[in-house]
Design a protein around this motif. Structure first.
Motif, short mmCIF file in Angstrom:
data_model
loop_
_atom_site.label_atom_id
_atom_site.label_comp_id
_atom_site.label_asym_id
_atom_site.label_seq_id
_atom_site.Cartn_x
_atom_site.Cartn_y
_atom_site.Cartn_z
N GLN A 1 0.82 -1.21 0.00
CA GLN A 1 0.00 0.00 0.00
C GLN A 1 0.86 1.27 0.00
OE1 GLN A 1 -3.29 0.42 -0.23
NE2 GLN A 1 -3.29 2.63 0.15
N PHE A 2 1.92 1.26 0.83
CA PHE A 2 2.75 2.45 0.98
C PHE A 2 4.04 2.39 0.19
CE2 PHE A 2 0.47 2.37 5.24
CZ PHE A 2 -0.49 3.28 4.84
N SER A 3 4.23 1.32 -0.57
CA SER A 3 5.40 1.17 -1.46
C SER A 3 6.71 1.36 -0.70
CB SER A 3 5.30 2.18 -2.62
OG SER A 3 4.13 1.97 -3.36
N VAL A 4 6.89 0.60 0.38
CA VAL A 4 8.13 0.67 1.15
C VAL A 4 8.86 -0.66 1.05
CG1 VAL A 4 7.28 2.42 2.74
CG2 VAL A 4 6.93 0.01 3.28
N SER A 5 10.15 -0.63 1.28
CA SER A 5 10.96 -1.83 1.20
C SER A 5 10.73 -2.72 2.42
CB SER A 5 12.44 -1.46 1.11
OG SER A 5 12.87 -0.86 2.32
#
Length: 396
Positions: free
Chosen positions: A32-36
């Motif tokens: 959802q938040f496009s984090v690693s």
């Protein structure tokens, strides 16, 4: 009196559900938040960090305030911040709202433990404490899976549900709880933080809390990325991850129910040694299992064992000094959440940089082995532990 027991159970149930909810939602929130993967664990760590920092001051400071007011304020803050998590539009806003929820929980949970002896008759204090503790275990067995199932509709639904339910609990507490004003004199309140001094000057206390830190660091690191691992290894959707989590919660609930029986049969030291030795073996083997039903069974055993160990260890810590049990509980809560915060961060690094979940299993094994050694050689368990209260009382 039953209404108070039910209220305390539900408050701890909501706090426990919010604490563990992020783990099964981690794969969804990461997307959802496009984090690693390496930093995704901070969505869990933000909550535990807020709780860890503020638990150190919430317990001692609230001894000088009306506990009813503190509990209501904490519940309201917890409700609003958790509700706002459902509106988070970025990784950092989610971390901020989770941090605020952890801060609110740090002011709420200690009031539950401190209010029970003040409200309940002496004959029912122990039973009510057990029921409140069962609320935390039940949150893993029921709250987290239910939250995961709700998230199948949309990831924000569990946060909104917990926020609204907590607001309703705050309303019930407002109308049902009596005032719980402090018994200390105004002049004594400024010296409240000095209650930590006996613990800092006691070698046995330092060993006990170091061992407690390592125990939660090992178990917390393994738990932080179990949802992510199941999604990657077995390609499970979030609803099925929640179902597996339900068995973990039932294990914790079962362990807390049979902990006193295990203690009577084996004694404190032998029960902890046997349990932690089993955990060392299981955490080492877990990442290499390829059968989901077997993984579920092994995690059921792990959390049952943890459910047996934690009450024993907590009892040993609170016996360090009977006159400052509230401060000890606050420090233990801060230690637990601090370990879970560090564990969430380390889990991300280990998962990405050092071979996935197998490196997490090795790390957890090392932490548990060090914890067991520290417990035994520090004299926190066994006969030496029986004299800790005298040592701490002398130090104070």
């Amino acid at each position: 009196m039953r209404k108070y027991t039910a209220l305390f159970f539900l408050i701890m149930f909501m706090i426990g559900t919010d604490t563990f909810l992020i783990s099964p939602l981690l794969p969804t929130l990461q997307t959802q938040f496009s984090v690693s993967t390496g930093i995704a664990g901070w969505m869990l760590g933000a909550y535990t960090l807020g709780s860890a920092i503020f638990a150190l001051i919430a317990g001692p400071l609230s001894d000088g305030w009306n506990r009813r007011t503190v509990m209501l304020s904490g519940l309201l803050g917890f409700s609003v911040s958790t509700f706002l998590c459902g509106f988070a539009d970025s990784f950092w806003t989610m971390c901020l709202f989770c941090f605020l929820a952890g801060v609110s929980a740090a002011f709420t949970a200690p009031q539950v433990w401190a209010s029970i002896p003040a409200i309940m008759p002496a004959s029912r204090v122990s039973k009510t404490m057990g029921i409140a503790f069962a609320g935390l275990a039940a949150s893993q067995a029921l709250g987290v899976p239910i939250g995961s199932w709700l998230a199948a509709a949309h990831w924000s639904v569990p946060f909104w549900t917990i926020g609204i339910a907590s607001l309703l609990l705050a309303a019930v507490a407002f109308y049902s709880l009596p005032d719980l004003k402090p018994s200390v004199l105004n002049g004594e309140r400024t010296a409240i933080l000095r209650r930590y001094v006996p613990l800092m000057t006691s070698g046995k206390a330092r060993s006990g809390f170091l061992a407690y830190l390592l125990l939660h660091l090992g178990s917390g690191t393994a738990f932080a990325f179990v949802g992510k691992w199941m999604a990657d290894r077995f390609e499970l959707p979030i609803g099925q991850i929640g179902t597996v989590m339900m068995f973990l919660g039932f294990g914790s609930l079962l362990g807390s129910m049979i902990s006193s029986y295990a203690t009577r049969k084996l004694g404190h030291a032998k029960a902890v040694v046997a349990g932690m030795s089993m955990l060392i073996v299981l955490y080492t083997a877990m990442p290499h299992l390829t059968n989901l039903p077997l993984v579920t069974i092994v995690y059921l055993i792990i959390f049952t064992t943890l459910g047996i160990i934690f009450p024993i260890v907590m009892g040993a810590l609170t016996s360090l000094n009977a006159s400052i049990r509230g401060t000890i509980s606050s420090l233990a809560n801060s230690t637990m959440n601090g370990a879970n915060t560090l564990g969430a961060w380390l889990a991300g690094l280990l998962y990405v940089q050092l071979g996935g979940y197998s490196s997490i299993g090795i790390f957890s094994t090392v932490c548990l082995a060090l914890s067991l050694g520290t417990f035994l050689f520090g004299g926190v368990l066994g006969r030496k532990a029986d004299r800790t209260g005298q040592e701490s009382a002398t130090a104070s």
